[in-house]
Design an enzyme around this catalytic site. Structure first.
Site, PDB file in Angstrom:
ATOM      1  N   ILE A  84       0.874  -1.109   0.006  1.00 35.18           N
ATOM      2  CA  ILE A  84       0.154  -0.090  -0.077  1.00 35.18           C
ATOM      3  C   ILE A  84       1.037   1.473   0.169  1.00 35.18           C
ATOM      4  CG2 ILE A  84      -1.884   1.199   1.246  1.00 35.18           C
ATOM      5  CD1 ILE A  84      -2.748  -1.359   2.461  1.00 35.18           C
ATOM      6  N   THR A  88       6.142   7.890   1.722  1.00 36.03           N
ATOM      7  CA  THR A  88       7.464   7.749   0.990  1.00 36.03           C
ATOM      8  C   THR A  88       7.223   6.832  -0.247  1.00 36.03           C
ATOM      9  OG1 THR A  88       7.933   5.727   2.038  1.00 36.03           O
ATOM     10  CG2 THR A  88       8.316   7.747   3.520  1.00 36.03           C
ATOM     11  N   HIS A  90       8.445   4.328  -0.716  1.00 35.04           N
ATOM     12  CA  HIS A  90       8.507   2.782  -0.483  1.00 35.04           C
ATOM     13  C   HIS A  90       8.053   1.778  -1.467  1.00 35.04           C
ATOM     14  CE1 HIS A  90      11.047   0.301   2.328  1.00 35.04           C
ATOM     15  NE2 HIS A  90      10.049  -0.464   2.500  1.00 35.04           N
TER      16      HIS A  90
HETATM   17  N1  INI Z   1       5.815  -4.975   2.642  1.00 31.79           N
HETATM   18  C1  INI Z   1       4.710  -4.991   2.082  1.00 31.79           C
HETATM   19  O1  INI Z   1       4.472  -6.564   2.107  1.00 31.79           O
HETATM   20  N2  INI Z   1       3.774  -4.386   1.931  1.00 31.79           N
HETATM   21  C2  INI Z   1       4.054  -2.810   2.003  1.00 31.79           C
HETATM   22  O2  INI Z   1       2.867  -2.177   1.980  1.00 31.79           O
HETATM   23  C3  INI Z   1       5.157  -2.525   2.637  1.00 31.79           C
HETATM   24  N3  INI Z   1       5.499  -1.179   3.190  1.00 31.79           N
HETATM   25  O3  INI Z   1       4.504  -0.317   2.656  1.00 31.79           O
HETATM   26  O4  INI Z   1       6.462  -0.904   3.745  1.00 31.79           O
HETATM   27  C4  INI Z   1       5.939  -3.368   3.116  1.00 31.79           C
HETATM   28  N4  INI Z   1       7.561  -3.414   3.495  1.00 31.79           N
HETATM   29  C5  INI Z   1       8.110  -4.463   4.024  1.00 31.79           C
HETATM   30  C6  INI Z   1       8.921  -4.786   3.085  1.00 31.79           C
HETATM   31  O5  INI Z   1       8.277  -5.738   2.331  1.00 31.79           O
HETATM   32  C7  INI Z   1      10.103  -5.827   3.829  1.00 31.79           C
HETATM   33  O6  INI Z   1       9.687  -6.850   4.243  1.00 31.79           O
HETATM   34  C8  INI Z   1      10.956  -4.995   4.501  1.00 31.79           C
HETATM   35  O7  INI Z   1      11.563  -3.800   4.035  1.00 31.79           O
HETATM   36  C9  INI Z   1      12.281  -5.775   5.145  1.00 31.79           C
HETATM   37  O8  INI Z   1      13.174  -6.100   4.002  1.00 31.79           O
END
Ligand code: INI
Length: 156
Positions: A84, A88, A90
């Site tokens: 989602i 940021t 990200h």
């Molecule tokens: N991971 C998700 O599956 N969905 C998201 O929306 C998300 N956001 O928005 O941050 C997310 N972040 C975690 C990422 O997938 C990793 O688990 C983390 O960065 C560790 O490597």
């Protein structure tokens, strides 16, 4: 017409299917898992042929999918998760790397790897794709996995 057309059945009986499911956004992801399992069972799978591997977030899905695909134990692997958009960039970065890497795993291993990760602008949009207004992406990904697993067998 006398063209030869090869198309695969939507029959899941006997197929070994691996699901890689993120814990992140569990509230929505659990609906994708239910949708995928429902689709597989309705198409003839035994639950004992379905393995669910839990991972922290979508970013980790290509890593787990690669090990599962290389293991020789699965006819198809399905990545399920929900990314989602927040304040940021990200989410965009995760979505880009996940879809490219899942496709690479499929090509490198010769096992179909289906991308059932929902990219959403908001929680509401994610919910819409997890069994409400816009269908269930887990269900659709499982249907694609059945078709591709059978197609690989036809083409082998
Ligand atoms: N991971 C998700 O599956 N969905 C998201 O929306 C998300 N956001 O928005 O941050 C997310 N972040 C975690 C990422 O997938 C990793 O688990 C983390 O960065 C560790 O490597």
């Amino acid at each position: 017409m006398s063209v030869k057309e090869i198309g695969a059945k939507l029959q899941a009986k006997g197929l070994k299917i691996g699901l890689v499911a993120s814990r992140f956004n569990e509230f929505v992801t659990k609906e994708l898992i239910s949708g995928a399992v429902d689709c597989l069972v309705r198409h003839g799978s035994n639950e004992s042929d379905i393995t669910v591997v839990r991972i922290p977030g979508a970013n980790e899905s290509p890593m787990a999918a690669q090990i599962m695909a290389r293991s020789g134990k699965f006819d198809a692997v399905i990545a399920l998760g929900v990314v989602i958009q927040g304040a940021t960039p990200h989410a965009g970065l995760i979505n880009g790397q996940v879809s490219k890497s899942l496709a690479k795993v499929a090509l490198d291993t010769g096992v179909p790897v289906i991308n059932g990760v929902v990219p959403a602008e908001s929680l509401e949009q994610a919910i819409e794709r997890a069994g409400t207004k816009a269908g269930n992406k887990g269900w659709a990904a499982a249907q694609a996995a059945i078709e591709m697993a059978n197609l690989y067998k036809e083409l082998a």
